[in-house]
Scaffold this motif. Sequence first.
Motif, mmCIF file in Angstrom:
data_model
loop_
_atom_site.group_PDB
_atom_site.id
_atom_site.type_symbol
_atom_site.label_atom_id
_atom_site.label_comp_id
_atom_site.label_asym_id
_atom_site.label_seq_id
_atom_site.Cartn_x
_atom_site.Cartn_y
_atom_site.Cartn_z
ATOM 1 N N LEU A 155 6.029 5.669 -1.314
ATOM 2 C CA LEU A 155 5.487 4.371 -0.916
ATOM 3 C C LEU A 155 5.691 3.374 -2.049
ATOM 4 C CD1 LEU A 155 2.179 5.624 0.733
ATOM 5 C CD2 LEU A 155 4.385 5.165 1.819
ATOM 6 N N SER A 156 6.286 2.235 -1.708
ATOM 7 C CA SER A 156 6.659 1.242 -2.717
ATOM 8 C C SER A 156 6.750 -0.124 -2.050
ATOM 9 C CB SER A 156 8.014 1.617 -3.312
ATOM 10 O OG SER A 156 9.021 1.491 -2.313
ATOM 11 N N PRO A 157 6.991 -1.175 -2.836
ATOM 12 C CA PRO A 157 7.244 -2.481 -2.229
ATOM 13 C C PRO A 157 8.431 -2.445 -1.251
ATOM 14 C CG PRO A 157 6.757 -2.761 -4.547
ATOM 15 C CD PRO A 157 6.872 -1.270 -4.298
ATOM 16 N N LEU B 61 9.272 -1.981 6.440
ATOM 17 C CA LEU B 61 8.392 -1.958 7.619
ATOM 18 C C LEU B 61 8.286 -3.339 8.262
ATOM 19 C CD1 LEU B 61 5.543 0.431 6.438
ATOM 20 C CD2 LEU B 61 7.282 0.887 8.189
ATOM 21 N N ALA B 62 8.155 -4.373 7.451
ATOM 22 C CA ALA B 62 8.097 -5.735 7.988
ATOM 23 C C ALA B 62 9.413 -6.100 8.682
ATOM 24 C CB ALA B 62 7.784 -6.736 6.885
ATOM 25 N N THR C 192 9.132 -0.057 0.780
ATOM 26 C CA THR C 192 8.601 0.459 2.042
ATOM 27 C C THR C 192 7.967 -0.661 2.845
ATOM 28 O OG1 THR C 192 8.143 2.552 0.911
ATOM 29 C CG2 THR C 192 7.126 2.234 3.076
ATOM 30 N N LEU C 193 7.165 -1.489 2.183
ATOM 31 C CA LEU C 193 6.514 -2.609 2.873
ATOM 32 C C LEU C 193 7.549 -3.600 3.416
ATOM 33 C CD1 LEU C 193 3.512 -3.293 0.463
ATOM 34 C CD2 LEU C 193 3.494 -2.087 2.667
#
Length: 174
Positions: A51-53, A59-60, A55-56
Amino acid sequence: MKTLIDHLGQYAEYHRDRRNIATHFVGIPLIVLAVAVLLSRPGLEAFGLWLSPATLAALASVYFYFRLDLRYGLVMAALLGLSLWLGAVLAVQGTALWLGAGLGMFVVGWVIQFVGHYYEGRKPAFVDDLMGLIVGPLFVVAELGFLLGLRAEVERAVEERAGPTCIREKKATA
């Protein structure tokens, strides 16, 4: 929200020269991968996932792609998943390898992009609309599909808006 055709059509208006499109098949994947690598630090492992930036951001992006089209959303999710995996692999390496790979791919990707836009004779789409940064990877996937004879209805709609692809010759300056 704009439709799939709105986004692809607007982006395609800046990308009608086949040489420019060809450079995007190399440049955009390099840039996407570079962003995944560079944003994979800091990160932590949870439930077997990194999980990391990155990943965000992925996902967005996948949420955006799914809102536009289920089939393209699935392909983009798979490709971004591969990018996240490679980003995670490089994020746990030494700083020199992680940063060198990420920055190297980023710079080379953009150089290739700008060579393509030299052939096109137009600035990149994101200069006029930052959404071009997220639409670009989708455009590459769509163009690959069009080359394979997939989604002809989308190709027709995009070409109705942007015109057919061609090879433009640079005008000689006197």
